[in-house]
Design an enzyme around this catalytic site. Structure first.
Site, PDB file in Angstrom:
ATOM      1  N   ASN A   1      40.485  46.287  36.088  1.00 38.57           N
ATOM      2  CA  ASN A   1      39.333  47.111  35.740  1.00 38.57           C
ATOM      3  C   ASN A   1      38.739  47.843  36.945  1.00 38.57           C
ATOM      4  OD1 ASN A   1      37.456  48.173  34.005  1.00 38.57           O
ATOM      5  ND2 ASN A   1      36.278  46.278  33.739  1.00 38.57           N
TER       6      ASN A   1
ATOM      7  N   GLU B   1      38.597  33.186  25.740  1.00 38.14           N
ATOM      8  CA  GLU B   1      37.623  34.258  25.488  1.00 38.14           C
ATOM      9  C   GLU B   1      38.277  35.341  24.621  1.00 38.14           C
ATOM     10  OE1 GLU B   1      36.406  36.331  29.020  1.00 38.14           O
ATOM     11  OE2 GLU B   1      34.651  37.211  28.035  1.00 38.14           O
TER      12      GLU B   1
ATOM     13  N   TRP C   1      28.234  40.947  42.299  1.00 40.73           N
ATOM     14  CA  TRP C   1      28.540  41.333  40.907  1.00 40.73           C
ATOM     15  C   TRP C   1      28.648  40.066  40.102  1.00 40.73           C
ATOM     16  CZ3 TRP C   1      28.605  42.296  36.280  1.00 40.73           C
ATOM     17  CH2 TRP C   1      29.096  43.444  35.644  1.00 40.73           C
TER      18      TRP C   1
ATOM     19  N   ASP D   1      27.450  33.146  30.809  1.00 37.58           N
ATOM     20  CA  ASP D   1      28.111  33.687  31.999  1.00 37.58           C
ATOM     21  C   ASP D   1      27.051  34.118  33.009  1.00 37.58           C
ATOM     22  OD1 ASP D   1      29.713  34.909  33.840  1.00 37.58           O
ATOM     23  OD2 ASP D   1      30.698  36.272  32.431  1.00 37.58           O
TER      24      ASP D   1
ATOM     25  N   HIS E   1      31.276  37.154  21.985  1.00 36.93           N
ATOM     26  CA  HIS E   1      30.125  37.507  22.817  1.00 36.93           C
ATOM     27  C   HIS E   1      28.950  37.946  21.963  1.00 36.93           C
ATOM     28  CE1 HIS E   1      32.175  38.662  26.832  1.00 36.93           C
ATOM     29  NE2 HIS E   1      32.770  37.633  26.293  1.00 36.93           N
TER      30      HIS E   1
ATOM     31  N   GLU F   1      37.697  33.954  36.693  1.00 36.87           N
ATOM     32  CA  GLU F   1      38.296  35.149  36.100  1.00 36.87           C
ATOM     33  C   GLU F   1      38.733  36.149  37.162  1.00 36.87           C
ATOM     34  OE1 GLU F   1      34.860  36.336  33.663  1.00 36.87           O
ATOM     35  OE2 GLU F   1      34.716  38.123  34.906  1.00 36.87           O
TER      36      GLU F   1
ATOM     37  N   HIS G   1      40.079  34.139  30.809  1.00 42.97           N
ATOM     38  CA  HIS G   1      39.351  35.395  30.679  1.00 42.97           C
ATOM     39  C   HIS G   1      39.993  36.223  29.556  1.00 42.97           C
ATOM     40  CE1 HIS G   1      38.058  39.257  33.078  1.00 42.97           C
ATOM     41  NE2 HIS G   1      37.160  38.948  32.171  1.00 42.97           N
TER      42      HIS G   1
ATOM     43  N   ARG H   1      29.302  33.024  23.190  1.00 45.64           N
ATOM     44  CA  ARG H   1      28.655  33.220  24.486  1.00 45.64           C
ATOM     45  C   ARG H   1      27.340  33.956  24.260  1.00 45.64           C
ATOM     46  NH1 ARG H   1      30.716  37.015  29.568  1.00 45.64           N
ATOM     47  NH2 ARG H   1      29.308  38.539  28.640  1.00 45.64           N
TER      48      ARG H   1
ATOM     49  N   ARG I   1      39.341  29.712  34.692  1.00 41.75           N
ATOM     50  CA  ARG I   1      39.376  30.944  33.884  1.00 41.75           C
ATOM     51  C   ARG I   1      40.408  31.978  34.323  1.00 41.75           C
ATOM     52  NH1 ARG I   1      36.386  32.816  30.454  1.00 41.75           N
ATOM     53  NH2 ARG I   1      35.791  34.807  31.380  1.00 41.75           N
TER      54      ARG I   1
ATOM     55  N   TYR J   1      23.935  42.778  33.003  1.00 43.40           N
ATOM     56  CA  TYR J   1      25.351  42.685  32.665  1.00 43.40           C
ATOM     57  C   TYR J   1      25.504  41.862  31.391  1.00 43.40           C
ATOM     58  CZ  TYR J   1      25.031  37.926  34.230  1.00 43.40           C
ATOM     59  OH  TYR J   1      24.665  36.622  34.325  1.00 43.40           O
TER      60      TYR J   1
ATOM     61  N   HIS K   1      27.859  35.318  36.008  1.00 42.29           N
ATOM     62  CA  HIS K   1      28.449  36.463  36.714  1.00 42.29           C
ATOM     63  C   HIS K   1      28.178  36.450  38.212  1.00 42.29           C
ATOM     64  CE1 HIS K   1      30.961  39.805  35.849  1.00 42.29           C
ATOM     65  NE2 HIS K   1      30.676  39.750  34.566  1.00 42.29           N
TER      66      HIS K   1
ATOM     67  N   ASP L   1      38.806  44.534  29.011  1.00 47.51           N
ATOM     68  CA  ASP L   1      39.602  45.238  30.029  1.00 47.51           C
ATOM     69  C   ASP L   1      40.972  44.575  30.233  1.00 47.51           C
ATOM     70  OD1 ASP L   1      37.249  43.606  31.134  1.00 47.51           O
ATOM     71  OD2 ASP L   1      38.621  43.519  32.828  1.00 47.51           O
TER      72      ASP L   1
ATOM     73  N   GLU M   1      29.329  29.673  33.340  1.00 50.74           N
ATOM     74  CA  GLU M   1      30.470  30.375  33.955  1.00 50.74           C
ATOM     75  C   GLU M   1      30.078  31.109  35.236  1.00 50.74           C
ATOM     76  OE1 GLU M   1      32.165  33.175  31.199  1.00 50.74           O
ATOM     77  OE2 GLU M   1      32.991  34.400  32.820  1.00 50.74           O
TER      78      GLU M   1
HETATM   79  C1  GCO Z   1      33.746  37.988  31.023  1.00 50.64           C
HETATM   80  C2  GCO Z   1      33.652  38.894  32.176  1.00 50.64           C
HETATM   81  C3  GCO Z   1      33.608  40.355  31.857  1.00 50.64           C
HETATM   82  C4  GCO Z   1      33.790  41.129  33.159  1.00 50.64           C
HETATM   83  C5  GCO Z   1      34.824  42.180  33.068  1.00 50.64           C
HETATM   84  C6  GCO Z   1      35.068  42.793  34.427  1.00 50.64           C
HETATM   85  O1  GCO Z   1      33.408  36.826  31.197  1.00 50.64           O
HETATM   86  O2  GCO Z   1      34.179  38.435  29.984  1.00 50.64           O
HETATM   87  O3  GCO Z   1      32.710  38.465  33.100  1.00 50.64           O
HETATM   88  O4  GCO Z   1      32.453  40.698  31.148  1.00 50.64           O
HETATM   89  O5  GCO Z   1      32.623  41.714  33.566  1.00 50.64           O
HETATM   90  O6  GCO Z   1      35.969  41.637  32.517  1.00 50.64           O
HETATM   91  O7  GCO Z   1      36.250  43.489  34.464  1.00 50.64           O
HETATM   92 MG    MG Z   2      32.804  36.315  33.096  1.00 49.92          MG
END
Ligand code: GCO
Ligand code: MG
Length: 403
Positions: A38, A340, A403, A211, A123, A263, A313, A148, A284, A160, A213, A317, A237
């Site tokens: 991605n 997921e 991020w 998540d 999600h 991930e 994951h 989630r 993940r 996010y 992140h 993407d 996560e």
């Molecule tokens: C998830 C991920 C995604 C990512 C994305 C980045 O747990 O699904 O964190 O939301 O942000 O896959 O490329």
């Molecule tokens: Mg994630």
């Protein structure tokens, strides 16, 4: 010998960018692999076109392990997401070919099914707790056993994981990275009430996930994990960035909330300490970003020795090719945990027709030989590449955040 006669990279954007490797053989059998990274798609396309494909032509497509070792050990510059996504694409395509030649769905070559289906999580998100939980209830009605939860944070404009669309989420939203403002304090206040309300509304029979992140420090993550314990989350996560794997010791000392991470990992070395020291509960890493089925099986076997389960994951993407590969893998390993599953748009599903299907909260890869996914190249050609980035996060004082 089943000679590799040609290989090419197909880049398409049916709503979002995907990179696919197609490998052809002397028998006319072909295989496909996902190479999507991605926001960095063309880097992998170039790695494949300029550095991998020339080395593949003429090799025996059946020698999956040897080709994996050749591409990994034979390159002086090892690991990294670009390299490992490229190797993963080759690996997936070769497993696809081998299973098609055997006329079996891939999971049969991986040892056969260990379970009847693959439990997935969807999600649910929304600007407010109420909206998030309405969405979660809709998932529960569709049969999802695991959901989630990500909700807007009072005082922050965007967060996010919270999308405009109810069922589709594309975080890569602009031709140059958009910027969002982050406040750890506001976020930490917002999550426990979300989970408290979720248990009240949804009950205790559904698994709830969250998540982070990579947004917290280890001690902040310890506190959030502890605050969420009464609501029994399935996992927390990516609580903190994991370059320093020892950071997870601190989180572990403070909470029994199960931890998932990985991930963004691309090799077994990224998770060695986390697994060995049992600092996590779910790994993940994915087929596409962690060197393909060949490497991910190694990670899973190592994790199994330490009581760690998988939770691959599966965001949008990752193309339907990766999703199919993940499902064959998930079905065949003993220590599968959860998968997921973010649904792709209809345009993406049309470019990548596939045999996997959803029923009652579970996915099954289907019985088609190989991965059970194809690419409609004529349709793919109608959607040219369009540059898109993930947003970046800055703290309220303007400094960059993770991020
Ligand atoms: C998830 C991920 C995604 C990512 C994305 C980045 O747990 O699904 O964190 O939301 O942000 O896959 O490329
Ligand atoms: Mg994630």
């Amino acid at each position: 010998m089943l000679k590799i006669t040609a290989a090419r990279v197909i880049v398409t954007c049916p709503g979002r960018n995907f990179v696919t490797l197609k490998i052809e053989t002397s028998d006319g059998v072909y295989g496909i692999g996902d190479a999507t990274l991605n926001g960095r798609e063309l880097a992998v396309a170039s790695y494949l076109n300029d550095h991998v494909i020339p080395c593949l032509i003429g090799r025996d497509a059946h020698q999956i392990e040897d080709i994996w070792q050749y591409l990994y050990k034979g390159a002086y510059w090892r690991r990294g997401p670009v390299t490992m996504s490229a190797i993963a694409a080759v690996d997936m395509a070769l497993w696809d070919i081998k299973a098609k030649v055997a006329n079996l769905p891939l999971y049969q070559l991986l040892g056969g099914a260990c379970r009847t289906g693959v439990m997935v999580y969807g999600h649910a998100n929304g600007a407010s707790i109420e909206e998030t939980l309405d969405n979660a209830a809709a998932y529960a009605e569709q049969g999802y056993k695991a959901i989630r939860l990500q909700s807007g944070v009072p005082g922050l404009k965007t967060v996010y994981g919270v999308s405009k669309d109810r069922f589709f989420y594309e975080p890569a939203d602009a031709a140059l990275p958009s910027e969002s403002v982050w406040s750890t304090e506001k976020y930490l206040r917002s999550v426990p009430p979300l989970f408290e309300a979720a248990r009240e509304k949804l009950g205790w029979d559904v698994h709830l996930l969250h998540d982070v992140h990579h947004r917290l420090t280890p001690i902040e993550a310890g506190r959030l994990g502890r605050d969420l314990e009464p609501y029994r989350p399935f996992w927390m996560e990516d609580a903190t960035p994991a370059e320093n794997q020892a950071n997870f010791r601190l989180i572990r000392q403070h909470t029994t909330t199960p931890l998932a991470v990985g991930e963004v990992f691309n090799s077994i070395w990224d998770c060695k300490q986390l697994i060995e020291e049992q600092l996590i509960d779910y790994i993940r890493a994915t087929v596409v970003h962690a060197g393909g089925i060949t490497h991910l099986r190694r990670v899973a076997a190592f994790a199994d020795m330490h009581g760690v389960r998988t939770g691959c994951h599966g965001a949008t993407d990752l193309s339907p090719i990766c999703m199919a590969a993940a499902l064959h893998f998930d079905l065949s390993i003993p220590n599968f945990g959860i998968q997921e599953y973010m649904r792709h748009t209809a345009e993406t599903d049309a470019v990548f027709p596939h045999a996997y299907s959803f029923e009652d909260g579970m996915l099954h890869p289907g019985e088609a030989p190989g991965l059970g996914v194809d690419i409609d190249e004529a349709l793919a050609a109608k959607y040219p590449y369009s540059r898109a980035y993930l947003p970046v996060a800055r703290r309220e004082d303007g400094s960059m955040h993770d991020w």
